[in-house]
Structures are given as structure tokens and as C-alpha cells.
Design a protein around this motif. Structure first.
Motif, PDB file in Angstrom:
ATOM      1  N   ARG A  92     -16.701  -2.590 123.212  1.00 28.77           N
ATOM      2  CA  ARG A  92     -17.788  -3.080 124.068  1.00 28.77           C
ATOM      3  C   ARG A  92     -18.790  -3.817 123.182  1.00 28.77           C
ATOM      4  NH1 ARG A  92     -18.827   2.005 128.271  1.00 28.77           N
ATOM      5  NH2 ARG A  92     -16.614   2.298 128.652  1.00 28.77           N
ATOM      6  N   HIS A 145     -12.309   0.507 128.071  1.00 25.83           N
ATOM      7  CA  HIS A 145     -12.090   1.960 128.188  1.00 25.83           C
ATOM      8  C   HIS A 145     -10.582   2.215 128.166  1.00 25.83           C
ATOM      9  CE1 HIS A 145     -12.491   1.336 132.891  1.00 25.83           C
ATOM     10  NE2 HIS A 145     -11.711   0.445 132.329  1.00 25.83           N
ATOM     11  N   PHE A 159     -18.209   6.254 139.548  1.00 26.94           N
ATOM     12  CA  PHE A 159     -17.280   5.332 138.885  1.00 26.94           C
ATOM     13  C   PHE A 159     -16.473   4.687 140.007  1.00 26.94           C
ATOM     14  CE2 PHE A 159     -17.726   8.794 135.701  1.00 26.94           C
ATOM     15  CZ  PHE A 159     -18.214   8.056 134.622  1.00 26.94           C
ATOM     16  N   GLY A 178     -16.876  11.474 131.477  1.00 28.62           N
ATOM     17  CA  GLY A 178     -16.927  11.080 132.870  1.00 28.62           C
ATOM     18  C   GLY A 178     -15.635  11.532 133.524  1.00 28.62           C
ATOM     19  N   ALA A 179     -15.708  11.871 134.825  1.00 20.88           N
ATOM     20  CA  ALA A 179     -14.507  12.389 135.469  1.00 20.88           C
ATOM     21  C   ALA A 179     -14.604  12.221 136.975  1.00 20.88           C
ATOM     22  CB  ALA A 179     -14.322  13.868 135.121  1.00 20.88           C
ATOM     23  N   SER A 235      -8.998   3.687 130.524  1.00 26.06           N
ATOM     24  CA  SER A 235      -8.501   3.814 131.901  1.00 26.06           C
ATOM     25  C   SER A 235      -7.348   2.854 132.261  1.00 26.06           C
ATOM     26  CB  SER A 235      -9.657   3.666 132.888  1.00 26.06           C
ATOM     27  OG  SER A 235     -10.630   4.662 132.652  1.00 26.06           O
ATOM     28  N   ALA A 260      -9.008  12.390 137.050  1.00 25.70           N
ATOM     29  CA  ALA A 260      -9.012  11.656 135.787  1.00 25.70           C
ATOM     30  C   ALA A 260     -10.312  11.968 135.062  1.00 25.70           C
ATOM     31  CB  ALA A 260      -8.902  10.157 136.030  1.00 25.70           C
ATOM     32  N   PHE A 261     -10.253  11.870 133.751  1.00 25.15           N
ATOM     33  CA  PHE A 261     -11.480  12.032 132.971  1.00 25.15           C
ATOM     34  C   PHE A 261     -11.377  11.156 131.731  1.00 25.15           C
ATOM     35  CE2 PHE A 261      -8.519  15.455 131.913  1.00 25.15           C
ATOM     36  CZ  PHE A 261      -8.388  15.337 130.543  1.00 25.15           C
ATOM     37  N   GLY A 262     -12.527  10.811 131.176  1.00 23.85           N
ATOM     38  CA  GLY A 262     -12.522   9.995 129.969  1.00 23.85           C
ATOM     39  C   GLY A 262     -13.653  10.440 129.063  1.00 23.85           C
ATOM     40  N   GLN A 286     -11.731   6.598 122.798  1.00 21.05           N
ATOM     41  CA  GLN A 286     -11.779   7.473 123.973  1.00 21.05           C
ATOM     42  C   GLN A 286     -10.483   8.244 124.098  1.00 21.05           C
ATOM     43  OE1 GLN A 286     -12.522   4.972 127.430  1.00 21.05           O
ATOM     44  NE2 GLN A 286     -14.728   5.326 127.270  1.00 21.05           N
ATOM     45  N   GLU A 345      -8.460   9.506 127.452  1.00 14.72           N
ATOM     46  CA  GLU A 345      -8.408   9.513 128.903  1.00 14.72           C
ATOM     47  C   GLU A 345      -7.472  10.636 129.329  1.00 14.72           C
ATOM     48  OE1 GLU A 345      -9.904   6.846 130.325  1.00 14.72           O
ATOM     49  OE2 GLU A 345      -9.301   7.019 132.420  1.00 14.72           O
ATOM     50  N   PHE A 386     -13.473   3.882 140.102  1.00 19.43           N
ATOM     51  CA  PHE A 386     -12.064   4.312 140.160  1.00 19.43           C
ATOM     52  C   PHE A 386     -11.888   5.789 140.454  1.00 19.43           C
ATOM     53  CE2 PHE A 386     -13.148   5.314 135.810  1.00 19.43           C
ATOM     54  CZ  PHE A 386     -13.908   4.208 135.404  1.00 19.43           C
TER      55      PHE A 386
END
Ligand code: PHE
Length: 339
Positions: A196, A170, A250, A284-285, A172, A307-309, A210, A212, A252
Motif C-alpha cells: 500500500r 491485501h 468490509f 479484520g473478519a 484477500s 474470512a479473516f485477515g 498478512q 488471510e 467482502f
């Protein structure tokens, strides 16, 4: 001597008519008129002549020299003229011929969407940060509060290069790199390729993209996150777009959420695209986990962040109505030139 001079003159003039290059002309000039040339050689024999002969031969030698010089100059002019005519003929361009048609390239749909995403966040005052695709396990997992043997690692289908080096799963890890090298306030997006070990199908690819987002400052709240994502969703999918957050986990972020947007196909009433749901998950966030801040030497008692991705392929497919992710990677020009 007189005959010698006449012979030289005749010989030189003959040769001149056959010369076709400036270089040959220079050689000839040296051979006849140079310090060690034919003419000079003969004139060196003048000492043996009588006092009456000497001025006659001297004058004659001068005439021969002048004649040769003149011929050489004429030949030079001829060569220059010939050379120019040849070039004019060789380089002639037929301006009436049809031109070559060059195919004009187009931006790949993923690039179009990446450009748009960057524009939106640059407009909100974010900076762009980048990191390597080959990443330390530490940045990809450890520092993001995913220790070794943490079950979250299983969900990431990681390509390991060695025990401590992975293809990033990712974007991140770019958060970590940035926070370890910069002090808050921080406001960045990190676009990039991630990996992945997924099998290829209509919605999966082992290589994808992605973007981020990370904001860290004093007093950053979940309200800031929601407001930011709302503004973003409207900018990318249209002003009537709504978002909703579903609780998630998540390692993190805490709290964490999965974020859906109202379906771009039906606007929320339910259709084939959203499988009747009315909503489509796009990112995701969450609020940056205190452990993550601490790992980057940022005091979670003073600073907070969100944070978001998001997956760029998913958004691109939504925006352009593409129903199979493989189309984005097969590079079929017939497909790509539609955008
Ligand atoms: N890194 C997460 C993923 O790849 C997305 C995410 C980023 C979630 C930032 C929360 C905060 O799935």
C-alpha cells in the motif's frame, strides 16, 4: 650399425634422466621403440648385413631394446613416485590451525511469527494457499465486491501497475483464486506480502505481510469464526488472552468485525502499549459476502463461510515488544540476531 645402436642407446638414456612428465615419457617411448621409431629404422637396414653380422647385430638390437624398456619402466616409477611426493607435500593440512568461524544465520522475526501462525492453523486442519503479489484488479477488488469507484478503494492506497493490474493491497484475492478453483469444503490460510502506498513510519510500511483465513462449508456460522479466533489468540499470545469483536464494514464480508485481543503488555488493565485501552486490534473478519461466493460459483443458499485477515508485522511487534516497524525492514544484524 653397432655404433648407431650404441649412440641411440646412449642418447635415449640421457634423455630419460631429464624427463619430468609422464607425457614426455610416452613421446620418448614412441620416438625410440615405436613402429616408426629410431630402433626400428635401424633394424630395417639389417638386410644389407652379411650372414655373420646379422645375428650379432640382432642380438645387440634386442639388448638395446630391453635396456631401453627397462629404463623407461624405471623412469615411469620415478615419475609416479615424484608426483605422489609432490602431492603429499602440497596437500599437507595443518590440523592444529584454528578453524574458520562461520556466523550462524537466524530466522527473521517475521519469519518466526509466520512459521508459528502457519503451525497453529495447520494444526486446526487448514491448508496453505498462495497467490501472486502482482494481481488483477478483478481479484483484488471486483470479485471481492469492491467495484470500480467504490469508496473502499480509496482506503487501500493502491499501487497500480496498469488499469487492470495492481500490487495486491491485501491477501484477500487469494480467497477468490482458491474458491474459483476449488469446491467447498474449503479451509485455507494465505500468508504473503502486500503493498500500500503508505509513508514509512513507526507503524506503517508500503510493504507488509498478512495472513488471510478462509473457511467455506455447509452451515458455517459466526460462532465458528469466534471460536476459531479465540483458539488462535490463545495459541499465539498465551492462554489468558481474550478477544472482542467490534462491528465494522468490509465490502467482502457481512457482517464484518474488527477483532481486538486483550493487551499483551498489561493483560487488559491499560498500559502504554495499548494506550490505556486494554485492547489491541489485530485483525479484520466477517462472514463471506454472498456476492463474493456467487462470483466464485458457490451457491450462498447452500454454503456459508467466514474470512479473516491479520497483519503479521503488528503481531510480531506485539510478541517481541518491538516498538518501531522500521526495525523489521532495516536488516540491521545487531537487531536481528536477538531473536
Ligand atoms: N482484507 C482485509 C484488509 O486487508 C482484512 C480482512 C480479510 C477482513 C478477510 C475481513 C475478512 O484489511
Amino acid at each position: 650399425m653397432k655404433q648407431q645402436l650404441e649412440a641411440i642407446q646412449k642418447q635415449a638414456l640421457d634423455k630419460l634422466t631429464q624427463i619430468s612428465e609422464i607425457r614426455e615419457l610416452e613421446d620418448l617411448k614412441v620416438a625410440y621403440l615405436g613402429k616408426k621409431g629410431e630402433l626400428t629404422r635401424i633394424l630395417k637396414g639389417m638386410g644389407a648385413l652379411t650372414a655373420e653380422e646379422r645375428p650379432i647385430i640382432g642380438q645387440m638390437a634386442n639388448e638395446v631394446r630391453t635396456a631401453l624398456e627397462e629404463s623407461i619402466a624405471n623412469t615411469r616409477a620415478r615419475l609416479v613416485r615424484e608426483e605422489r611426493n609432490k602431492r603429499l607435500k602440497d596437500e599437507v593440512i595443518d590440523v592444529t590451525l584454528p578453524g574458520k568461524i562461520r556466523a550462524i544465520g537466524k530466522k527473521h522475526p517475521l519469519t518466526l511469527v509466520l512459521d508459528e501462525l502457519k503451525d497453529i492453523f495447520l494444526g486446526m486442519g487448514y491448508e496453505i494457499a498462495e497467490g501472486p503479489e502482482i494481481e488483477l484488479d478483478y481479484n483484488n477488488f471486483e470479485a471481492l465486491n469492491i467495484p470500480k469507484n467504490h469508496p473502499a478503494r480509496d482506503t487501500q492506497d493502491t499501487f497500480y501497475i496498469s488499469e487492470n493490474v495492481v500490487l495486491r493491497t491485501h491477501t484477500s484475492p487469494v480467497q477468490i483464486r482458491h474458491m474459483q478453483n476449488n469446491k467447498p469444503p474449503i479451509r485455507i490460510i494465505c500468508p504473503g506480502r502486500v503493498y500500500r502506498s503508505d509513508a514509512v513510519d513507526a507503524t506503517h510500511s508500503p510493504v507488509f505481510h498478512q495472513v488471510e483465513g478462509l473457511v467455506v462449508d455447509k452451515g458455517v456460522t459466526m460462532g465458528d469464526l469466534i471460536g476459531t479466533l479465540q483458539a488462535f489468540a490463545k495459541a499465539i499470545f498465551g492462554k489468558d488472552t481474550r478477544i472482542r469483536l467490534r462491528p465494522h464494514h468490509f465490502p467482502f464480508t457481512e457482517p464484518s468485525a474488527e477483532v481486538d485481543v486483550s493487551c499483551w503488555g498489561c493483560g487488559g488493565t491499560g498500559c502504554r502499549i495499548c494506550k490505556g485501552e486494554g485492547w489491541i486490534e489485530i485483525l479484520g473478519a466477517g462472514m463471506v459476502h454472498p456476492n463474493v461466493l456467487r462470483e466464485c460459483n458457490i451457491d450462498p443458499e447452500i454454503y456459508s463461510g467466514f474470512a479473516f485477515g491479520m497483519g503479521v508485522e503488528r503481531i510480531t511487534m506485539g510478541k517481541f515488544g518491538i516498538d518501531d516497524m522500521r526495525l523489521l525492514f532495516e536488516n540491521d544484524v545487531r537487531f536481528l540476531k536477538q531473536f
